[in-house]
Design an enzyme around this catalytic site. Sequence first.
Site, short mmCIF file in Angstrom:
data_model
loop_
_atom_site.label_atom_id
_atom_site.label_comp_id
_atom_site.label_asym_id
_atom_site.label_seq_id
_atom_site.Cartn_x
_atom_site.Cartn_y
_atom_site.Cartn_z
N GLY A 149 -8.85 4.65 88.96
CA GLY A 149 -9.27 3.49 89.75
C GLY A 149 -10.78 3.32 89.68
O GLY A 149 -11.52 4.27 89.41
N CYS A 150 -11.24 2.11 89.94
CA CYS A 150 -12.68 1.84 89.80
C CYS A 150 -13.47 2.52 90.91
O CYS A 150 -14.46 3.23 90.64
CB CYS A 150 -12.93 0.33 89.79
SG CYS A 150 -12.20 -0.59 91.15
N TYR A 151 -13.07 2.34 92.16
CA TYR A 151 -13.77 3.02 93.25
C TYR A 151 -13.72 4.55 93.06
O TYR A 151 -14.76 5.22 93.14
CB TYR A 151 -13.15 2.67 94.60
CG TYR A 151 -13.47 1.31 95.15
CD1 TYR A 151 -14.78 0.91 95.38
CD2 TYR A 151 -12.46 0.42 95.50
CE1 TYR A 151 -15.07 -0.35 95.92
CE2 TYR A 151 -12.73 -0.83 96.05
CZ TYR A 151 -14.05 -1.20 96.26
OH TYR A 151 -14.32 -2.43 96.80
N THR A 153 -13.52 6.34 90.41
CA THR A 153 -14.42 6.78 89.34
C THR A 153 -15.83 6.96 89.87
O THR A 153 -16.48 7.99 89.62
CB THR A 153 -14.43 5.74 88.19
OG1 THR A 153 -13.14 5.72 87.59
CG2 THR A 153 -15.47 6.09 87.13
N SER A 154 -16.30 5.97 90.62
CA SER A 154 -17.68 6.06 91.11
C SER A 154 -17.85 7.21 92.10
O SER A 154 -18.88 7.87 92.13
CB SER A 154 -18.10 4.73 91.76
OG SER A 154 -17.43 4.53 92.99
#
Lengths: 346, 346, 346, 346
Positions: A149-151, A153-154
């Site tokens: 997921g994008c969140y 990953t960060s």
Amino acid sequence: MRKIRAGILGASGYTGSDLLRFLLPHPSVEITFLTADKHAGKRISDVFPHLSGFCDLELSPLDPKALPEDLDVVFLALPHGASAKVVGELYDRDIKIIDLGADFRLSHEVYTVWYGEHPHPGLIPEAIYGIPEINRERLKTAKLVANPGCYPTSVILGLLPLAWEQLLEPGLVIADSKSGVSGAGRSPSLDTHYCEVNEGVKAYKVGEHRHMPEIEEVIREYSGIDLRVQFVPHLIPMDRGILSTIYVRLNKAMSTGELLELYGKHYENERFVRICPEKAYPSTSQVKGSNFCDIGIKGDPESKSAIIVSVIDNLVKGASGVAVQNMNIMMGFEESEGLNIPPMFP
Amino acid sequence: MRKIRAGILGASGYTGSDLLRFLLPHPSVEITFLTADKHAGKRISDVFPHLSGFCDLELSPLDPKALPEDLDVVFLALPHGASAKVVGELYDRDIKIIDLGADFRLSHEVYTVWYGEHPHPGLIPEAIYGIPEINRERLKTAKLVANPGCYPTSVILGLLPLAWEQLLEPGLVIADSKSGVSGAGRSPSLDTHYCEVNEGVKAYKVGEHRHMPEIEEVIREYSGIDLRVQFVPHLIPMDRGILSTIYVRLNKAMSTGELLELYGKHYENERFVRICPEKAYPSTSQVKGSNFCDIGIKGDPESKSAIIVSVIDNLVKGASGVAVQNMNIMMGFEESEGLNIPPMFP
Amino acid sequence: MRKIRAGILGASGYTGSDLLRFLLPHPSVEITFLTADKHAGKRISDVFPHLSGFCDLELSPLDPKALPEDLDVVFLALPHGASAKVVGELYDRDIKIIDLGADFRLSHEVYTVWYGEHPHPGLIPEAIYGIPEINRERLKTAKLVANPGCYPTSVILGLLPLAWEQLLEPGLVIADSKSGVSGAGRSPSLDTHYCEVNEGVKAYKVGEHRHMPEIEEVIREYSGIDLRVQFVPHLIPMDRGILSTIYVRLNKAMSTGELLELYGKHYENERFVRICPEKAYPSTSQVKGSNFCDIGIKGDPESKSAIIVSVIDNLVKGASGVAVQNMNIMMGFEESEGLNIPPMFP
Amino acid sequence: MRKIRAGILGASGYTGSDLLRFLLPHPSVEITFLTADKHAGKRISDVFPHLSGFCDLELSPLDPKALPEDLDVVFLALPHGASAKVVGELYDRDIKIIDLGADFRLSHEVYTVWYGEHPHPGLIPEAIYGIPEINRERLKTAKLVANPGCYPTSVILGLLPLAWEQLLEPGLVIADSKSGVSGAGRSPSLDTHYCEVNEGVKAYKVGEHRHMPEIEEVIREYSGIDLRVQFVPHLIPMDRGILSTIYVRLNKAMSTGELLELYGKHYENERFVRICPEKAYPSTSQVKGSNFCDIGIKGDPESKSAIIVSVIDNLVKGASGVAVQNMNIMMGFEESEGLNIPPMFP
């Protein structure tokens, strides 16, 4: 060398668009098949005029059985639930699958809590979680990759060095994330209508976002540490980018300098993670359009805590870019092939 | 009834502009004097064409000695240090002073740590801290008001009910704030140059912003609770608005419903604080241009913690609007006079 | 094959940044020298953190005499007047020069009217005007190239087929252009301060912009037609992009279909000009980050007029991208080398 | 004095929101009735949280027969076609009607060309066209007002003094308009999806927009001059504002100074039209949130032409604000009552 043949299922969204941005000029890849159910019959350049002159493929309806036999790899940019069904149909064929959706990121147990019944639970253990900085070796032989997921990953890249060194105090961790609007996809809704989003910031799904359990599971699996993540995503009036401000407690006092050294060492061979100098904190605009994750750190030894600021482009390192990075690893290409371009600033 | 006569020192910035937006149509106020050092000699409508047809006063240079004798109230929208000097010169005159700067918000001890030497430390105890929801009674007779900082207003209003009820656990509190660019003022700099700010989010002054001690001091003074605030401000590509996401630990488990009830009760007679219904979290765009502070709350009884989301317009409830509210109280006007207008959405 | 060695004088602005975005990954180029007077001594990645990991060169002060001997090509991204002086110093050396400023775009006569005295008028006739769609052959052997202005590029490419076919009626032509803020450069000023530009549109230099004579001169030189261009530039709240809406009178009635056919034929071998289908008009976002000029056309046979809508990315086809295209032509590389990447949408 | 009772049909869009922004604090008006078909049963503050604390009316379904008997005035903010039907049902009742839609702006003949069949053509001649600067006297006794279109308002106010003085050359006039996104309404669509609009400019309905004939008809009706307007609207990434750049040919040479004098004289008693000084051109941000139309002018005596730049807030002078101004005139209130507030900048 023969180029591999690649297809994208669900090509008419922003993830599809960014996959094409990286794959069309990729020296080792030829895009030969695209689907987009609601635009079937149109050309991709009708849906995305910016791709005119680069790709003129006709969009097919989504039908896994009609997938061309000669594809080497397929990217799934589909809603959750949909990609699991497609994977079920394709899994026995000789093809590599990179799923950019949520269906194979979580354990079966956690998936059912957050998403409901899974169409193919038996395939979940086959999927390799696609953060190369964690799973590079396993990705080399993977058949099915669950793109992160994008969140998560960060947040995960921001926590990894502390997790691996067993420096994180278990319990509450706060991840306050700010995302551009492209993360919500390309389907019109009041929530992403221009005037509703512009000139405003809001929090949503406070403490209830499906990316929260992904972070907890990944940290637990790869470090053994039990975190309880208070995750609050916010919507920001910009197209691209996620900035996560992560507040952690450590089991020992660490200065900013010590933390920077630790992060620098852990990521020193990672092409796509960059550590900012002391007192510098990254803006999402410094990774725009690129596959980088930039990290700034502030230690607070007095309270044995630290603040980590991590930025990615949600459509790239948070979706399409890391998918291409994973494909490069799975196919034995140079890991940064086709991704080695500077961010676009401004 | 005679209108009072008001002046603004430092009228050519965004705070000045918004003071004029509220004061020019205010039924009990007449604006008779404006200064703006670098634009002295021009008319205010040359500097702010949007005010053409509303005000044509000539801008004077900043010279406290030349202040007209007949002013009833003066607003100071000056850099820190400058307003303390002006207050020193004006304090013996029969005039009410509302300082929108930082010079009288902190105790002398804390001021010197964060700002250096104070020109008139003896006047610090004379200033009333201008959050009406805290100090309404004392403001009625105040001669000198220290208008609160914009970030602190959003955080303090979010914490007050918990602080007053002694429900806050002492120690670390996290305040993750997101601000529009007008908070940085109207002086050009690379940091606020359009293309540097647009399409990006960044954190700045991580754990080092001067608004951090203001929050700590106010909570301590008005509730006795010792907080250590980890405050991280972020710059957001929009003109106006602050959203603060506040992560607190409580000394007992409280559900969202219980928290909403508590906040509702504490603020029920406050015109300018509105509590959102359960599961609703405010956007800064719902207070744009207005004097409201809107608050959404999520309780997490399992971990005895809560997440509070609070929004204001930084130029209004965070600066000019609350200054007018304070003036209304000091002058015995109806508290919401001139401020009772709906936010502008979109 | 040996890579050529390239330098950029004035590397710390947005044009410099975008030159580096294309040149750093360019297969035939090595960047070996950068200047930036006000940042001399810093590394380029200090000034542009987004370039960290791509380029670590130290920035030199601007001193043409100190230019390394081994440079093959130098790009000048300097204020007008400054580049003419530098060209004067470098012209006798064995080096190709691409000037992205205004100093060599106009005839001497017109230059002096709009800019004042020219430091090296004798060199003006040596410069080749760098629109490849006009001057490809002459660029192959050029030593000094005058890169075109951003606004003129969008307008001239929109007019060329009509001009070459002698279909334009002489006299008044209206070019109503809308530009993103990066066109104003990276130096802070009130005009480009975030809150002054955001959420507003304005016209500026109405009928007085220095790009107006450039359009007139180029059309006259390459088609013999005398136009009087009413040129009004507007500032739009976005980073990149120019859209020019051009209103022309023709000397015969032409339908939209006939016009599209004409444009299609004229540009059919041009990699970087794309003609939109009937009834489709381009958005600047469909060329963002790329070297394309996209054109939409509406014929109005009844009034013998036409409306042409042309879009470019001002920093790319309007500055850095066309400079790289010109370099490719001058050096005998494939014309689109390093530029053949899709636009970034969104 | 008794407040009049007002209702809004179609209250949940941006026009409804801005009507409420002006009418809720209006000293002579009480809002007593609201409809919003798709939100029937909800409270207006559920649909517009920014209005919480100002209005708590329940939204009714749209049913003209169920309209309360005691309403004095009703505002229609409905799709075209819908309002004509409602007017048909209400016309015999003792109520004043202000239609913010397109149904009564055009002559029957022109309406049918652009919109198709009209439900109540017999009522068209009863409607007074609601630009107060044209029709103030007739509005005083009007029963039915056709509020003007947003684009036409900006163009017509820019042309009026020249038209009235018979200085306009008949034939082609170019109106190049730039609008913020709120003009497209609040219904989600791909065209107004955040990432499709942000960071881009595009032209749409080139030469085919329904506001074109409105401009032509009004100028012809009130000055006798036959213009053929080439009207090109553009979508700009901002919430509010229209800027129209108008290129006209005059029947005599006029300098900028002469034109400014002419405009100044014509509009000198108009509260809501402001003329900019020579060489100053208005930004939409200087009228944001207000009922002003600001105009800048450049004469070009050599070519007997002029360029007029006119700005409004499309939701205010282009819709809700002028509707309130019209209501004030119809009801005999002071014309600027409730509208006399400065624009919001920034």
